[in-house]
Design a protein around this motif. Structure first.
Motif: not given
Length: 466
Positions: A117-128
């Protein structure tokens, strides 16, 4: 509300009209069923086919064998299982007119790769994530062109064909058991006559030896009498073998291992004399194989209707609805979903499949029609043959009795002349004895022919299943 009701009626009438344009209604084929019995132009509809088989066969031992065959015969049991297959197919074809319905409950656990996933650093997203779903799905095809109805009618015709085929197996089984039983009795009678002939010829040998000692006959007469005795004795092994084979055949017909068969005698048999055939048109409702052949044609006719309907668009309606949620605690609130799809599918290019299907169905329909026609003609032929067999056996019976009586006297006379006249030699005795034995055995065959012709006529008329 009244407008909607009228609107529904109009739609229904329109659908039926469209269906009638594509599929045809079955009509009984016009076959010539009169005059199938040669030299038999009766108009009396009374027929022995309506008799129960226990009425036709008065021998209680034969009745017992036939009942065992009906209860245990393996061919008949196979025919019954084929009826069950046809019943299952009919139930399935009826169900095709109804909408399908299936339920589905599932839980899906899905985890994404962070590196993908091409997310910017520091972004915390639930991947499950977990998805909880419970749904009902249904699908229904509108029978606009009568395809499903024709398939149902075809399956019903196949069921009736299987039932008629089972009855045909039963009528053939009864006839086969009766014919084999009579054959066995005839062989018993032939064996008894042959054994009695051997006793007589054994005495003849002794007599010839005594006459030779008295110089009445020469040595040639003695050896001729011995050869005559051996000629009778040599037939015994084949007769006994034939009896064993007949017993084995009857055992298999009643689904038992080959063994001895309890039986009466040929002299105790009384052929059923009132041989009424009815009119040949009655074969269409009395003879099971003719009935089965027509149902086979009817099934093929409906298959042709089905093949025609494949050229026209199919209207299918599908619907899915249920509950879906990412959180189990929210499963019963705000989680309802549904979708409804109605569509027409018109075949445009099916690589010749629909044309091939129709040509095949039309050819099979024509084959079934020819088979129906052939079965009916064969029925008339078998009735005529059985009648002629009975008539010829009856005609021979009286003449054969006179022949046997004359030959019996001839044997007695030649034996007496041999004792007291030099004008008679043992060749005359030999000839008369051999002619007598042949006539006696032929008389048994005449009797067997008469009994079996009644059986064959009964089966040919369609008797044995009512």
């Amino acid at each position: 509300m009244k407008f909607r009701y009228k609107h529904s009626i109009l739609i229904g009438v329109a659908i039926l009209s469209l269906s009638a344009c594509v599929t045809k209604k079955y009509e009984h084929p016009q076959l010539k069923s009169e005059g199938l019995y040669r030299d038999n132009n009766t108009t009396d509809t009374t027929t022995i086919a309506d008799l129960q088989w226990k009425t036709l066969f008065s021998d209680t031992t034969l009745q017992s064998l036939i009942q065992q065959g009906i209860n245990e015969n393996l061919d008949l049991k196979q025919a019954i299982e084929r009826i069950k297959i046809a019943e299952a197919t009919l139930i399935q074809s009826r169900g095709a007119l109804l909408p399908s319905l299936q339920a589905d409950v599932n839980v899906t656990d899905n985890k994404q790769s962070q590196a993908s996933l091409n997310f910017p650093p520091g972004i915390n997203i639930n991947l499950e994530t977990q998805t909880y779903k419970a749904q009902l799905s249904t699908s229904w095809e509108a029978d606009i062109w009568g395809k499903l109805s024709s398939a149902k009618r075809g399956a019903y015709a196949t069921l009736l064909q299987s039932d008629a085929a089972k009855r045909a197996v039963q009528t053939q089984l009864i006839a086969t058991i009766a014919n084999n039983y009579y054959t066995l009795l005839a062989l018993d009678k032939q064996l008894a006559i042959t054994e009695e002939t051997i006793k007589v010829r054994t005495k003849d040998v002794e007599t010839m030896k005594e006459l030779k000692q008295g110089a009445v006959v020469n040595g040639a007469a003695v050896v001729q009498s011995e050869a005559n005795l051996y000629a009778a004795q040599v037939t015994l092994p084949d007769l006994k073998r034939s009896i064993k084979e007949a017993e084995n055949a009857l055992s298999v017909l009643v689904a038992k291992a080959p063994n001895a068969i309890n039986r009466t005698t040929l002299d105790q048999q009384t052929p059923y004399a009132n041989l009424q055939t009815g009119v040949s048109a009655q074969l269409l409702k009395n003879r099971p194989d003719v009935i089965a052949a027509e149902f086979g044609f009817r099934s093929a006719f409906e298959n042709t209707n089905v093949a025609k309907a494949y050229f026209y668009p199919a209207l299918t309606i599908t619907a899915t609805g249920g509950l879906s949620s990412l959180q189990l605690q929210d499963f019963f609130s705000k989680s309802i979903f549904y979708n409804l799809v109605g569509g027409l599918t018109q075949p445009i290019f099916a690589k010749g499949a629909n044309k091939a299907r129709l040509k095949t169905a039309e050819a099979n329909q024509q084959i079934a029609f020819y088979n129906f026609q052939q079965t009916l003609l064969t029925g008339g032929q078998e009735v005529s043959n059985a009648l002629y067999a009975y008539q010829t056996a009856s005609e021979k019976e009286a003449t054969r009795a006179k022949q046997i009586a004359s030959l019996t006297k001839a044997v007695d006379f030649t034996k007496e002349l041999l004792r007291y006249s030099s004008a008679t030699n043992y060749t005359d005795v030999l000839t008369s004895e051999q002619s007598l034995l042949t006539a006696q055995l032929s008389g048994i065959n005449d009797r067997l022919q008469k009994l079996q012709s009644v059986v064959n006529l009964y089966r040919a008329l369609g008797g044995g299943w009512k």
